[in-house]
Design a protein around this motif. Structure first.
Motif, PDB file in Angstrom:
ATOM      1  N   ILE A 240      -3.730   0.467   0.178  1.00 44.79           N
ATOM      2  CA  ILE A 240      -5.112   0.238   0.614  1.00 44.79           C
ATOM      3  C   ILE A 240      -5.653  -1.056   0.011  1.00 44.79           C
ATOM      4  O   ILE A 240      -6.407  -1.792   0.649  1.00 44.79           O
ATOM      5  N   LEU A 241      -5.243  -1.338  -1.239  1.00 42.52           N
ATOM      6  CA  LEU A 241      -5.621  -2.626  -1.835  1.00 42.52           C
ATOM      7  C   LEU A 241      -5.070  -3.784  -1.006  1.00 42.52           C
ATOM      8  O   LEU A 241      -5.726  -4.821  -0.853  1.00 42.52           O
ATOM      9  N   GLY A 242      -3.868  -3.590  -0.460  1.00 42.43           N
ATOM     10  CA  GLY A 242      -3.304  -4.601   0.428  1.00 42.43           C
ATOM     11  C   GLY A 242      -4.152  -4.779   1.680  1.00 42.43           C
ATOM     12  O   GLY A 242      -4.412  -5.913   2.118  1.00 42.43           O
ATOM     13  N   ASP A 243      -4.612  -3.655   2.244  1.00 40.24           N
ATOM     14  CA  ASP A 243      -5.493  -3.735   3.419  1.00 40.24           C
ATOM     15  C   ASP A 243      -6.786  -4.485   3.080  1.00 40.24           C
ATOM     16  O   ASP A 243      -7.296  -5.270   3.885  1.00 40.24           O
ATOM     17  N   LEU A 244      -7.301  -4.198   1.883  1.00 42.29           N
ATOM     18  CA  LEU A 244      -8.542  -4.836   1.451  1.00 42.29           C
ATOM     19  C   LEU A 244      -8.380  -6.357   1.347  1.00 42.29           C
ATOM     20  O   LEU A 244      -9.205  -7.123   1.860  1.00 42.29           O
ATOM     21  N   GLU A 245      -7.304  -6.804   0.703  1.00 40.84           N
ATOM     22  CA  GLU A 245      -7.072  -8.242   0.560  1.00 40.84           C
ATOM     23  C   GLU A 245      -6.772  -8.894   1.911  1.00 40.84           C
ATOM     24  O   GLU A 245      -7.141 -10.043   2.153  1.00 40.84           O
ATOM     25  N   GLU A 246      -6.127  -8.145   2.805  1.00 41.17           N
ATOM     26  CA  GLU A 246      -5.879  -8.680   4.144  1.00 41.17           C
ATOM     27  C   GLU A 246      -7.203  -8.914   4.866  1.00 41.17           C
ATOM     28  O   GLU A 246      -7.384  -9.935   5.554  1.00 41.17           O
ATOM     29  N   LYS A 253      -2.010 -12.108  -1.776  1.00 41.08           N
ATOM     30  CA  LYS A 253      -2.353 -10.952  -2.609  1.00 41.08           C
ATOM     31  C   LYS A 253      -2.110  -9.657  -1.839  1.00 41.08           C
ATOM     32  O   LYS A 253      -1.647  -8.660  -2.414  1.00 41.08           O
ATOM     33  N   ALA A 254      -2.401  -9.678  -0.548  1.00 44.65           N
ATOM     34  CA  ALA A 254      -2.157  -8.493   0.276  1.00 44.65           C
ATOM     35  C   ALA A 254      -0.676  -8.153   0.276  1.00 44.65           C
ATOM     36  O   ALA A 254      -0.281  -6.992   0.095  1.00 44.65           O
ATOM     37  N   ALA A 255       0.180  -9.162   0.489  1.00 40.23           N
ATOM     38  CA  ALA A 255       1.636  -8.948   0.509  1.00 40.23           C
ATOM     39  C   ALA A 255       2.110  -8.381  -0.823  1.00 40.23           C
ATOM     40  O   ALA A 255       2.959  -7.478  -0.864  1.00 40.23           O
ATOM     41  N   ALA A 256       1.536  -8.914  -1.930  1.00 38.37           N
ATOM     42  CA  ALA A 256       1.942  -8.437  -3.257  1.00 38.37           C
ATOM     43  C   ALA A 256       1.595  -6.959  -3.434  1.00 38.37           C
ATOM     44  O   ALA A 256       2.389  -6.179  -3.983  1.00 38.37           O
ATOM     45  N   PHE A 257       0.418  -6.541  -2.971  1.00 34.47           N
ATOM     46  CA  PHE A 257       0.027  -5.130  -3.081  1.00 34.47           C
ATOM     47  C   PHE A 257       0.907  -4.248  -2.191  1.00 34.47           C
ATOM     48  O   PHE A 257       1.292  -3.142  -2.597  1.00 34.47           O
ATOM     49  N   PHE A 258       1.224  -4.698  -0.978  1.00 31.47           N
ATOM     50  CA  PHE A 258       2.094  -3.907  -0.100  1.00 31.47           C
ATOM     51  C   PHE A 258       3.475  -3.725  -0.732  1.00 31.47           C
ATOM     52  O   PHE A 258       4.058  -2.642  -0.670  1.00 31.47           O
ATOM     53  N   GLU A 259       3.989  -4.796  -1.343  1.00 35.10           N
ATOM     54  CA  GLU A 259       5.299  -4.721  -1.994  1.00 35.10           C
ATOM     55  C   GLU A 259       5.236  -3.788  -3.212  1.00 35.10           C
ATOM     56  O   GLU A 259       6.163  -3.023  -3.464  1.00 35.10           O
ATOM     57  N   GLU A 260       4.124  -3.859  -3.972  1.00 31.41           N
ATOM     58  CA  GLU A 260       3.973  -2.981  -5.133  1.00 31.41           C
ATOM     59  C   GLU A 260       3.864  -1.524  -4.699  1.00 31.41           C
ATOM     60  O   GLU A 260       4.399  -0.622  -5.361  1.00 31.41           O
ATOM     61  N   SER A 261       3.173  -1.285  -3.575  1.00 32.52           N
ATOM     62  CA  SER A 261       3.082   0.075  -3.041  1.00 32.52           C
ATOM     63  C   SER A 261       4.464   0.623  -2.728  1.00 32.52           C
ATOM     64  O   SER A 261       4.789   1.771  -3.047  1.00 32.52           O
ATOM     65  N   LEU A 262       5.300  -0.199  -2.103  1.00 33.00           N
ATOM     66  CA  LEU A 262       6.675   0.213  -1.795  1.00 33.00           C
ATOM     67  C   LEU A 262       7.436   0.547  -3.072  1.00 33.00           C
ATOM     68  O   LEU A 262       8.146   1.558  -3.145  1.00 33.00           O
ATOM     69  N   ALA A 263       7.280  -0.298  -4.097  1.00 35.77           N
ATOM     70  CA  ALA A 263       7.997  -0.069  -5.356  1.00 35.77           C
ATOM     71  C   ALA A 263       7.557   1.246  -6.006  1.00 35.77           C
ATOM     72  O   ALA A 263       8.393   2.003  -6.524  1.00 35.77           O
ATOM     73  N   LEU A 281       4.973  -3.204   5.965  1.00 34.72           N
ATOM     74  CA  LEU A 281       5.410  -4.552   5.592  1.00 34.72           C
ATOM     75  C   LEU A 281       5.974  -5.309   6.780  1.00 34.72           C
ATOM     76  O   LEU A 281       5.716  -6.519   6.949  1.00 34.72           O
ATOM     77  N   SER A 282       6.734  -4.610   7.618  1.00 34.66           N
ATOM     78  CA  SER A 282       7.292  -5.267   8.797  1.00 34.66           C
ATOM     79  C   SER A 282       6.181  -5.783   9.706  1.00 34.66           C
ATOM     80  O   SER A 282       6.197  -6.939  10.147  1.00 34.66           O
ATOM     81  N   ASP A 283       5.193  -4.923   9.979  1.00 34.14           N
ATOM     82  CA  ASP A 283       4.080  -5.328  10.839  1.00 34.14           C
ATOM     83  C   ASP A 283       3.265  -6.457  10.213  1.00 34.14           C
ATOM     84  O   ASP A 283       2.837  -7.397  10.899  1.00 34.14           O
TER      85      ASP A 283
END
Length: 504
Positions: A240-246, A253-263, A281-283
């Motif tokens: 959701i933080l990734g969505d917020l930064e997007e 920053k959004a990409a970093a949060f999406f990657e951290e979510s995956l981890a 991440l793909s989308d």
């Protein structure tokens, strides 16, 4: 499936424990099996959980252990709804409702409403789901203490989820904030995970509504709880933080949060969470044109994991269905073994009934004649209706009406669209409860029948009839049911799809 199973596990732990004092060996065996089922649920082992619940149900039935039958039946229904076998789950709840324990225990009645709401939600019958959850609220008011607080919490969560699926964000916000208010009786440390889930959901909601400042505040609180109380599952906070930064346009920053979510999801072994992150991440990389190679990589990973999970889910569903079919086979065998006794008893009762009615007929000839005339009128009307729509559908319609099933109005609208159209021309704002009432009158149900089938008093039915007489300007000397049937024969404008949309 596991995302729903998490909520399912939490719900199970609100169930009261079963006291073993003064119970027979068979009853204690049932209690032990149910305790084992809850332990398996806490470990996410769905199939063994259902197996133990079915064993408990079979023993309860053989021992005529009413409490065990009600509770094991509830466990089975919960498992069926969790794996997506919603109709089977609803049938199992019918069995639970037939027990004396259900009729006398408010908590069980509340929990059955909750499970019915979940099942209707899974069937995309959103209005029926909302009705069940609101009926549950009336029962929760009668509970006390922690049991009441937890019941409200899951009730609000379920309502929030339904409104989210319907795209009604304001209603979703209302019930999410009610969850937060409801939790205030607990300290943060005693309900840290529940608080974290609510703040996470509020953060996601505010992102969708474009209130990014409030979204940040809620997500900061969620992160604070995760770190302070070492909550093992970060759920979707980082996503959701990734969505917020997007939304803010900070794509890196959004990409970093999406990657951290995956981890985080990989670390706790959440395969469904990992699958969702792959898709996300793909989308993201593809639509933002940031990295096509990464987009392809995550798309491939999503496809492989999604195929694997779907195959596993099919296997789970197949195994659960097999167990349910075995349960039904055992019930059939029991019925066969009792067939001779039942047949003999039925013959005796039949002979006694015949003798009784022959004797009574001499004293009540006039009353019987009146009843026969009324029955003949109803049969004539039903025969005409049956010839119009086919015997099977008509019989199904009558059964749905008698059981107060929410699908009654859906089938009635399919079979008699002209009648529904005529009512909506008279009043476009008719509620579905009023349409159901008029439909029963159209089918020539008596006041007593309607009261019986809708679980209200005869006086309540009479009051509703009077209100509808005023609304439709029905003459006081006109038979209400006849007026409804004659209404369908009047000329009408062509039916539009929006005219038959049902709202409650």
């Amino acid at each position: 499936m596991k995302k729903h199973f998490l909520l399912f596990i939490l719900c199970l732990f609100t169930l009261p424990t079963i006291a073993a004092e003064g119970k027979s060996p068979q009853e204690r065996t049932v209690d032990s099996l149910l305790a084992k089922a809850m332990e398996l649920a806490s470990k996410g082992q769905l199939l063994p959980y259902i197996e133990n619940s079915i064993k408990a149900f079979n023993i309860s039935k053989a021992a005529n252990y009413d409490e065990g039958k009600a509770k094991s039946g509830s466990y089975i229904a919960e498992g069926l709804v969790t794996v997506g076998l919603f109709k089977e789950g609803l049938k199992q709840l019918d069995i639970v409702e037939s027990t004396d324990y259900y009729k006398n225990d408010i908590f069980t009645q509340s929990d059955v409403r909750r499970m019915r709401g979940r099942a209707y939600g899974g069937l995309m019958l959103h209005q029926q789901a909302i009705r069940e959850f609101r009926l549950q609220q009336g029962l929760i008011k009668k509970l006390t203490g922690e049991k009441q607080v937890k019941a409200y919490q899951y009730n609000y969560e379920n309502l929030s989820a339904v409104f989210q699926r319907m795209g009604q964000l304001d209603s979703m916000q209302k019930y999410t904030e009610l969850q937060l208010d409801n939790l205030k009786v607990f300290a943060d440390k005693d309900a840290s995970m529940r608080y974290e889930i609510v703040y996470e959901n509020l953060g996601s909601l505010y992102v969708q509504k474009g209130d990014l400042e409030k979204a940040q505040q809620c997500l900061d609180k969620s992160l604070e709880l995760i770190k302070k109380y070492k909550i093992p599952i970060a759920l979707n906070t980082y996503s959701i933080l990734g969505d917020l930064e997007e939304k803010r346009g900070n794509l890196k920053k959004a990409a970093a949060f999406f990657e951290e979510s995956l981890a985080k999801k990989r670390a706790v072994g959440s395969r469904i969470g990992v699958k969702n992150s792959y898709r996300e991440l793909s989308d993201f990389y593809r639509t933002k044109k940031l990295d096509n190679a990464k987009a392809d990589h995550y798309e491939m990973a999503f496809s492989r994991l999604n195929d694997s999970l779907e195959n596993e889910n099919r296997q789970v569903v197949d195994q659960v269905l097999s167990q349910i079919l075995n349960l039904k086979d055992q019930e059939s065998e029991t019925k066969v073994s009792k067939a001779a006794t039942i047949t003999f008893a039925a013959i005796v009762l039949l002979l006694a009934a015949i003798s009784f009615f022959v004797w009574r007929s001499k004293h009540n000839k006039e009353i019987l004649v009146q009843k026969e005339e009324a029955l003949q009128e109803t049969e004539t009307i039903n025969k005409e209706l049956t010839e119009q729509i086919g015997e099977n559908k008509f019989n199904n319609l009558i059964e749905l009406a008698k059981s107060n099933n929410p699908e009654f109005l859906i089938l009635f609208t399919e079979l008699y669209p002209q009648f529904i159209q005529a009512l909506k021309i008279l009043d476009p704002n008719l509620r579905s409860t009023e349409l159901e009432f008029c439909a029963m009158a159209f089918l020539n149900f008596s006041t007593k029948n309607i009261a019986e089938y809708t679980y209200v008093t005869i006086r309540a039915v009479q009051i509703r009839k009077n209100r509808l007489r005023k609304k439709f300007d029905i003459p006081s000397d006109a038979d209400f049911n006849n007026w409804m049937r004659e209404l369908a024969g009047k000329p009408m404008m062509p039916l539009r799809s929006e005219d038959i949309r049902l709202t409650r």
